[in-house]
Design a protein around this motif. Structure first.
Motif, PDB file in Angstrom:
ATOM      1  N   GLU A 416       0.736  -1.140   0.115  1.00  0.00           N
ATOM      2  CA  GLU A 416      -0.093  -0.125   0.067  1.00  0.00           C
ATOM      3  C   GLU A 416       0.893   1.235   0.033  1.00  0.00           C
ATOM      4  O   GLU A 416       0.347   2.284  -0.667  1.00  0.00           O
ATOM      5  N   SER A 417       2.026   1.228   0.720  1.00  0.00           N
ATOM      6  CA  SER A 417       2.934   2.440   0.559  1.00  0.00           C
ATOM      7  C   SER A 417       3.499   2.449  -0.524  1.00  0.00           C
ATOM      8  O   SER A 417       3.600   3.733  -1.131  1.00  0.00           O
ATOM      9  N   LEU A 418       3.694   1.494  -1.332  1.00  0.00           N
ATOM     10  CA  LEU A 418       4.438   1.742  -2.693  1.00  0.00           C
ATOM     11  C   LEU A 418       3.460   2.142  -3.594  1.00  0.00           C
ATOM     12  O   LEU A 418       3.715   3.024  -4.487  1.00  0.00           O
ATOM     13  N   GLN A 419       2.194   2.058  -3.456  1.00  0.00           N
ATOM     14  CA  GLN A 419       1.286   2.634  -4.358  1.00  0.00           C
ATOM     15  C   GLN A 419       1.125   4.123  -4.366  1.00  0.00           C
ATOM     16  O   GLN A 419       0.685   5.099  -5.190  1.00  0.00           O
ATOM     17  N   SER A 420       1.616   4.765  -3.086  1.00  0.00           N
ATOM     18  CA  SER A 420       1.643   6.175  -2.790  1.00  0.00           C
ATOM     19  C   SER A 420       2.585   6.998  -4.196  1.00  0.00           C
ATOM     20  O   SER A 420       2.341   8.186  -4.308  1.00  0.00           O
ATOM     21  N   LEU A 421       3.478   6.104  -4.521  1.00  0.00           N
ATOM     22  CA  LEU A 421       4.369   6.907  -5.696  1.00  0.00           C
ATOM     23  C   LEU A 421       3.657   7.215  -6.659  1.00  0.00           C
ATOM     24  O   LEU A 421       4.085   8.228  -7.326  1.00  0.00           O
ATOM     25  N   GLN A 422       2.414   6.458  -7.063  1.00  0.00           N
ATOM     26  CA  GLN A 422       1.581   7.137  -8.131  1.00  0.00           C
ATOM     27  C   GLN A 422       0.807   8.267  -8.010  1.00  0.00           C
ATOM     28  O   GLN A 422       0.323   8.899  -8.707  1.00  0.00           O
ATOM     29  N   LEU A 423       0.798   8.537  -6.901  1.00  0.00           N
ATOM     30  CA  LEU A 423       0.151   9.784  -6.401  1.00  0.00           C
ATOM     31  C   LEU A 423       1.072  11.035  -6.547  1.00  0.00           C
ATOM     32  O   LEU A 423       0.423  12.244  -6.716  1.00  0.00           O
ATOM     33  N   ILE A 424       2.228  10.984  -6.888  1.00  0.00           N
ATOM     34  CA  ILE A 424       3.176  12.004  -6.652  1.00  0.00           C
ATOM     35  C   ILE A 424       2.837  13.147  -7.891  1.00  0.00           C
ATOM     36  O   ILE A 424       2.961  14.314  -7.743  1.00  0.00           O
ATOM     37  N   PRO A 425       2.659  12.466  -9.091  1.00  0.00           N
ATOM     38  CA  PRO A 425       2.154  13.535 -10.131  1.00  0.00           C
ATOM     39  C   PRO A 425       1.015  14.011 -10.179  1.00  0.00           C
ATOM     40  O   PRO A 425       0.775  15.243 -10.810  1.00  0.00           O
ATOM     41  N   LYS A 426       0.133  13.652  -9.158  1.00  0.00           N
ATOM     42  CA  LYS A 426      -1.182  14.269  -9.122  1.00  0.00           C
ATOM     43  C   LYS A 426      -1.117  15.250  -7.847  1.00  0.00           C
ATOM     44  O   LYS A 426      -2.253  16.120  -7.921  1.00  0.00           O
ATOM     45  N   LEU A 427      -0.058  15.539  -7.270  1.00  0.00           N
ATOM     46  CA  LEU A 427      -0.037  16.644  -6.282  1.00  0.00           C
ATOM     47  C   LEU A 427       0.681  17.767  -7.145  1.00  0.00           C
ATOM     48  O   LEU A 427       1.768  18.125  -6.791  1.00  0.00           O
ATOM     49  N   ASN A 428      -0.335  18.533  -7.730  1.00  0.00           N
ATOM     50  CA  ASN A 428      -0.099  19.778  -8.489  1.00  0.00           C
ATOM     51  C   ASN A 428       0.012  20.743  -7.573  1.00  0.00           C
ATOM     52  O   ASN A 428      -0.184  20.858  -6.432  1.00  0.00           O
ATOM     53  N   ALA A 429       0.043  22.029  -8.096  1.00  0.00           N
ATOM     54  CA  ALA A 429       0.442  23.158  -7.349  1.00  0.00           C
ATOM     55  C   ALA A 429      -1.000  23.423  -6.503  1.00  0.00           C
ATOM     56  O   ALA A 429      -0.605  23.980  -5.362  1.00  0.00           O
ATOM     57  N   ASN A 430      -2.180  23.179  -7.134  1.00  0.00           N
ATOM     58  CA  ASN A 430      -3.131  23.497  -6.355  1.00  0.00           C
ATOM     59  C   ASN A 430      -3.665  22.722  -5.312  1.00  0.00           C
ATOM     60  O   ASN A 430      -3.856  23.114  -4.187  1.00  0.00           O
ATOM     61  N   ILE A 431      -3.054  21.607  -5.474  1.00  0.00           N
ATOM     62  CA  ILE A 431      -3.277  20.523  -4.428  1.00  0.00           C
ATOM     63  C   ILE A 431      -2.288  20.832  -3.249  1.00  0.00           C
ATOM     64  O   ILE A 431      -2.574  20.710  -2.147  1.00  0.00           O
ATOM     65  N   MET A 432      -1.036  21.017  -3.819  1.00  0.00           N
ATOM     66  CA  MET A 432      -0.078  21.567  -2.527  1.00  0.00           C
ATOM     67  C   MET A 432      -0.216  22.770  -1.895  1.00  0.00           C
ATOM     68  O   MET A 432      -0.073  22.852  -0.672  1.00  0.00           O
ATOM     69  N   SER A 433      -1.031  23.606  -2.607  1.00  0.00           N
ATOM     70  CA  SER A 433      -1.462  24.922  -1.973  1.00  0.00           C
ATOM     71  C   SER A 433      -2.280  24.730  -1.011  1.00  0.00           C
ATOM     72  O   SER A 433      -2.462  25.095   0.023  1.00  0.00           O
ATOM     73  N   GLU A 434      -3.356  23.617  -1.068  1.00  0.00           N
ATOM     74  CA  GLU A 434      -4.642  23.361  -0.556  1.00  0.00           C
ATOM     75  C   GLU A 434      -3.879  22.820   0.944  1.00  0.00           C
ATOM     76  O   GLU A 434      -4.229  22.807   1.953  1.00  0.00           O
ATOM     77  N   ILE A 435      -2.858  21.636   0.722  1.00  0.00           N
ATOM     78  CA  ILE A 435      -2.333  21.142   1.905  1.00  0.00           C
ATOM     79  C   ILE A 435      -1.523  22.220   2.890  1.00  0.00           C
ATOM     80  O   ILE A 435      -1.607  22.268   3.971  1.00  0.00           O
ATOM     81  N   GLU A 436      -0.841  23.185   2.280  1.00  0.00           N
ATOM     82  CA  GLU A 436      -0.203  24.372   2.861  1.00  0.00           C
ATOM     83  C   GLU A 436      -1.241  24.973   3.635  1.00  0.00           C
ATOM     84  O   GLU A 436      -1.031  25.536   4.855  1.00  0.00           O
TER      85      GLU A 436
END
Length: 455
Positions: A416-436
């Motif tokens: 399950e942890s390895l599947q998180s690598l597929q999520l990296i391209p989905k963390l665009n600027a908008n998502i990262m800004s929302e997390i911040e």
């Protein structure tokens, strides 16, 4: 909560350049007949292609989650039956290996490491795998998935971690150049070998070699600085074990930037080998050192960052009514373990007592973290992943993190942890800004104060 979908590695045409680079890096390994089957190179693909991401984007919810397959940790029967079940589960997983494993130089050295490694605290330590067969299945899955970094420490789980890992390596007979073993030298007031004297360092390295049944260790890290031992003695001792061929590189763990700079200065002064890596804590709620000071150390003296996250070792524990996770406040952790030496006895009490959920509704800090955690969990729900997967992907978005250590007590957790690598391209600027916006804890340096203004 749904899990991330697997991607088909056949659709990686857009990532040809990175694939060629990996092929060149490992060309010497491909010529070796003793190296594992070529399926490992399929695991070592770069970030998924656009076609793969289209499939990933459509699998965010409902029945699009990953089938966990066989849970070897819950299998009952003889040891032979358990090992057979674990191997069968691995074979099922390797039919659809996870993309996203990439290779980077550790620090400014020539050592190439995978962007995620296996931290063996939860594999061999307290609360980890129930037996050595399960631990071997976890290690084998990590290796077959393209992970080449295995982090050990007798402080986490005593000498048995190195002993068991050594037996696993002996049985598997992998090419020695295909994996990187790291271990630590630590000191505390309860051990017979006190401090970081030359005697203690040399004896610790020799003992680790015997337990691991290896001719050399790739990286030996000094866990915490001994204030009673001169820095010159530490760096000269590390230079000695490297010159003898027992160790290839050395690094530090939980050192301050000032201590790392002092070690580097002594190395330059006495013509000794300099450290290449600092192992530090890094996650959504602890960011200051990795984001402010480690990039500066990398640019100035070439010290890289190998990060570990409390998300993967137990600081985040289960609690159904709080989005599946709960958080232990940083202040209670810091105050109680400000001089934490990570010995076996202490980690046992840590697992059994401190990481268990306690009602801290009156604690303002805990309530603040819980609110943020709930919002991050809601965001993870929208992205179609778990909180742990989002936390791992977020950490890897930081380019300063050259290797992030993952913990796993069974193959399902690691998978399950390895599947998180597929999520990296989905963390665009908008998502990262929302997390911040949710975290509201971006570190910043204090303003410069002129000495003239103080007069």
């Amino acid at each position: 909560m749904s899990r991330l979908m697997l991607c088909n590695l056949g659709n990686t045409s857009t990532a040809g350049n990175d694939t060629n680079n990996n092929a060149n890096t490992n060309s010497s390994m491909e010529d070796d007949d003793s190296y594992p089957l070529p399926t490992i190179y399929r695991c070592r693909a770069p970030i998924a292609s656009l076609d793969c991401m289209e499939e990933f984007n459509g699998g965010g919810g409902g029945g699009g989650g990953v089938d966990s397959g066989v849970h070897c940790s819950n299998t009952t029967g003889t040891k032979e039956q358990l090992l057979t079940s674990c191997i069968a589960a691995q074979a099922q997983r390797l039919q659809h290996p996870s993309p996203g494993i990439r290779y980077r130089n550790l620090g400014k050295s020539g050592l190439r490491v995978s962007n995620v490694g296996l931290g063996t605290w939860t594999t061999f330590g307290v609360g980890g795998c129930s037996n050595e067969e399960t631990a071997e299945a976890v290690v084998a899955l990590a290796y077959d998935s393209g992970i080449n970094v295995f982090d050990l420490s007798e402080a986490h789980s005593g000498h048995r971690a190195e002993i068991q890992f050594g037996r696993i390596l002996l049985r598997r007979a992998w090419n020695r150049s295909s994996y990187v073993v790291t271990t630590k030298i630590y000191w505390n007031t309860k051990t017979e070998g006190r401090g970081l004297s030359r005697k203690h360092i040399i004896e610790s390295v020799q003992a680790s070699l015997v337990r691991l049944q290896l001719s050399y260790i790739d990286i030996v890290m000094i866990h915490k600085v001994d204030p009673m031992c001169p820095m010159e003695e530490i760096v000269r001792a590390m230079n000695y074990v490297i010159s003898k061929g027992w160790v290839m590189y050395w690094g530090t763990s939980r050192w301050t930037p000032v201590e790392i700079m002092e070690a580097y200065t002594n190395c330059r002064q006495f013509n000794c080998v300099t450290p290449i890596v600092e192992q530090a804590e890094y996650h959504l709620f602890y960011r200051e050192k990795p984001e402010l000071y480690m990039p500066e150390l990398y640019n100035k003296i070439g010290v890289g960052l190998m990060a570990w996250s409390t998300v993967t070792i137990g600081m985040v524990s289960s609690k159904p009514e709080d989005c599946g996770v709960s958080f232990l406040s940083r202040s209670s952790y810091k105050n109680k373990y400000s001089s934490f030496s990570w010995t076996e006895d202490e980690t046992q009490s840590l697992y059994k007592e401190e990481y268990a959920w306690k009602d801290k509704s009156a604690d303002e800090e805990t309530r603040k973290y819980s609110d943020k955690l709930r919002d991050v969990c809601a965001l993870a729900e929208r992205l179609g992943c778990s909180f742990g997967q989002l936390a791992i992907a977020w950490s890897l978005k930081n380019e300063s993190v050259q290797c992030l250590l993952l913990g796993a007590s069974n193959i399902d957790q690691l998978y399950e942890s390895l599947q998180s690598l597929q999520l990296i391209p989905k963390l665009n600027a908008n998502i990262m800004s929302e997390i911040e916006r949710i975290l509201d804890n971006k570190p910043s340096r204090p303003p410069m104060i002129s000495t003239l203004a103080l007069r």
